[in-house]
Scaffold this active site. Structure first.
Site, PDB file in Angstrom:
ATOM      1  N   TRP A 282     -58.374 -35.422  25.597  1.00 54.02           N
ATOM      2  CA  TRP A 282     -58.704 -34.530  26.722  1.00 54.02           C
ATOM      3  C   TRP A 282     -58.353 -35.204  28.036  1.00 54.02           C
ATOM      4  O   TRP A 282     -58.610 -36.402  28.220  1.00 54.02           O
ATOM      5  CB  TRP A 282     -60.192 -34.219  26.694  1.00 54.02           C
TER       6      TRP A 282
ATOM      7  N   ASP B  35     -59.304 -34.370  35.871  1.00 52.19           N
ATOM      8  CA  ASP B  35     -58.873 -34.754  37.221  1.00 52.19           C
ATOM      9  C   ASP B  35     -57.865 -35.907  37.250  1.00 52.19           C
ATOM     10  O   ASP B  35     -58.057 -36.927  36.583  1.00 52.19           O
ATOM     11  CB  ASP B  35     -60.072 -35.201  38.058  1.00 52.19           C
TER      12      ASP B  35
ATOM     13  N   ASP C  83     -66.496 -38.893  43.119  1.00 50.70           N
ATOM     14  CA  ASP C  83     -65.075 -38.686  43.412  1.00 50.70           C
ATOM     15  C   ASP C  83     -64.643 -39.304  44.744  1.00 50.70           C
ATOM     16  O   ASP C  83     -64.056 -38.621  45.597  1.00 50.70           O
ATOM     17  CB  ASP C  83     -64.735 -37.183  43.415  1.00 50.70           C
TER      18      ASP C  83
ATOM     19  N   GLU D 194     -66.145 -30.923  45.100  1.00 50.95           N
ATOM     20  CA  GLU D 194     -65.677 -32.074  44.336  1.00 50.95           C
ATOM     21  C   GLU D 194     -64.323 -32.557  44.844  1.00 50.95           C
ATOM     22  O   GLU D 194     -63.659 -31.895  45.636  1.00 50.95           O
ATOM     23  CB  GLU D 194     -65.530 -31.710  42.849  1.00 50.95           C
TER      24      GLU D 194
END
Length: 516
Positions: A133, A136, A254, A305
């Protein structure tokens, strides 16, 4: 007896299939639901996986059976969808807990080569993992002729979990070399998104020109940590003083860090609840709060985000752009942006109008490369949507990236907008994947890869409707965008079998879609 005979026959067929480059593995069952296998450094184990199986646990044990680290994994119960490879880093044991000795896992686990498990061996235009998987893009930085792409990665299956930093490098933003995972979960939690910088002045003390990664440790709370590399990103050492920044906000993640030359300091912009916070530092280790932006600005359908803050030149002036990933109503995952001023302490937007970097359904977490040549702002995004990302009908992997795009400012429909266009390397080297044409009143519609576009020249509204899909109702919802009133619109399309990127009016408007 019949069941026993069937199992023996199935085992014979599996062993026949895996003969040659694969050999059966020697599992030792501790009890009915726990098995172990011993590995030497460099051994490769091919582990059978099943997407809809419940999560089991895989633990790495040292020579003395001491637990070193654990992962969740959907081990195959009654069918094998795909294999993942595990390469031993030392003499060690793997322990599999929560899986029966009567399972497909027990019958099919084997030794072999890593390439036996790869789902995407051949280069493609859109970067994707060999297996597992991804979401980002992270830590993008350019150094010594290489574009580094780190990314959120689960090497233990094709659904979200065990988040680590995968790594790939490219010399041309088209052909990517897959590298080893560089950051794995630890006692502080999983490794969430972040950024990387080249520390030319050795401000952090890790070495001149070290690549320093600044990332979110996602444990009981989300805190910010450092790791550094002195071998051009091939390996990283985690800073012993982690975490370096925490917050009262539960959603605090982030970090995007960049060098702000006017004050010779580092700036961090980070998601903090439903807004962004800005911090500054001289050494990347000690951070001070500067300001907060976003409360009451833009769309707030979800937590903000994956921020980015960078400078663009336009008409002899300098403007700052702030990117923010969040939901766009029923369309789900998207990237909004603001244009304004930044003085090293606060970002002040020119206005609070709603603007989106891409009006398609599959464009999220877009961030730019640090240290890019000629100070270009080149961005890449995760080409998916949280509304259905885990349900995509693919096997062995999930997730891909958009093509890299250069960002710039332009006037469009009476406003200054952030436009995006494929980088030159993509246009030059991927011509067979590119279409270019004009949309005119006599031909107001076109269809590519199952996406139908229709232009209403009276209202200047362009609609895009994707073919329906059984796996998600949200996948086929219609998307619309207003274009600048014109008698024609230039269109550039990048397409693969599973992807469609549409750049309208020289990139003033973009629409990106998966086309599975």
């Amino acid at each position: 007896m019949r069941r026993v005979a069937d199992n023996i026959f199935f085992l014979f067929m599996v062993l026949t299939f895996v003969s040659g480059c694969r050999s059966s593995a020697e599992l030792e069952y501790v009890n009915n639901m726990t098995a172990r296998i011993s590995l030497e450094c460099g051994d490769v184990l091919l582990i059978p996986m099943q997407d809809d199986a419940p999560e089991a646990t895989v633990s790495v044990l040292d020579e003395n059976n001491g637990y070193m680290r654990s992962y969740s994994a959907r081990l195959a119960v009654d069918t094998t969808d795909y294999f993942i490879p595990y390469r031993a880093k030392d003499s060690e044991q793997l322990e599999f807990s929560g899986i029966s000795f009567e399972s497909s896992f027990s019958l099919e686990i084997c030794r072999g080569k890593e390439t036996d498990a790869y789902c995407n061996e051949h280069p493609v235009l859109h970067f994707r993992p060999l297996y597992g998987w991804i979401n980002d893009p992270n830590g993008m930085v350019y150094k010594d002729g290489e574009w580094h792409l780190f990314y959120q990665y689960n090497p233990w299956g094709s659904k979200w979990g065990n988040l680590s930093w995968g790594h790939a490098v490219s010399e041309d933003l088209v052909h990517w070399e897959h590298m080893d995972v560089v950051l794995e979960p630890d006692s502080l939690g999983m490794i969430f998104s972040g950024s990387a910088v080249v520390d030319r002045c050795n401000s952090a003390g890790f070495g001149k020109d070290a690549i320093v990664a600044i990332y979110t440790s996602a444990g009981d709370r989300q805190t910010q940590s450092l790791a550094y590399s002195t071998d051009n990103g091939r390996s990283f050492v985690k800073y012993e003083g982690n975490p370096v920044l925490s917050s009262r906000h539960r959603d605090f993640r982030d970090p995007k860090v960049f060098r702000y030359q006017p004050e010779e300091c580092w700036i961090m912009i980070i998601s903090a609840g439903n807004a962004m916070e800005i911090y500054s530092s001289e050494n990347l280790k000690t951070w001070r709060f500067e300001s907060r932006f976003g409360d009451g600005a833009g769309r707030h359908d979800s937590v903000w985000e994956c921020p980015d803050l960078f400078e663009l030149s336009y008409n002899g002036e300098s403007k700052w752009v702030l990117l923010c990933s969040s939901n766009r109503g029923v369309s789900g995952s998207a990237v909004q942006y603001f244009i304004g001023e930044f003085d090293g302490h606060s970002f002040i937007p020119d206005d609070y109008e709603e603007r989106w970097l891409d009006y398609g359904r599959d464009f999220y977490a877009a961030v730019t490369w640090n240290n890019a040549p000629e100070d270009k702002k080149v961005a890449i995004a995760w080409e998916s949507n949280w509304l259905y990302a885990a349900d995509l009908p693919v096997t062995g992997y999930r997730g891909l990236m958009t093509s890299p795009r250069e960002l710039f400012l332009m006037e469009y429909d009476g406003k200054t907008v952030v436009a995006a266009y494929p980088v030159t390397e993509v246009i030059e080297k991927c011509s067979k994947n590119i279409l270019s044409f004009e949309l005119i009143p006599e031909k107001p519609s076109f269809e590519i890869n199952g996406v139908e576009f229709n232009m209403d020249f009276t209202t200047s509204i362009l609609s895009a409707k994707r073919a329906e899909a059984d796996f998600s109702q949200a996948y086929s919802t219609e998307d619309i965008v207003r274009l600048e009133p014109r008698s024609s619109h230039d269109i550039l399309v990048i397409r693969e079998d599973d992807s469609l990127e549409c750049f309208i009016d020289s990139g003033a408007v973009c629409m990106t879609f998966l086309t599975l």
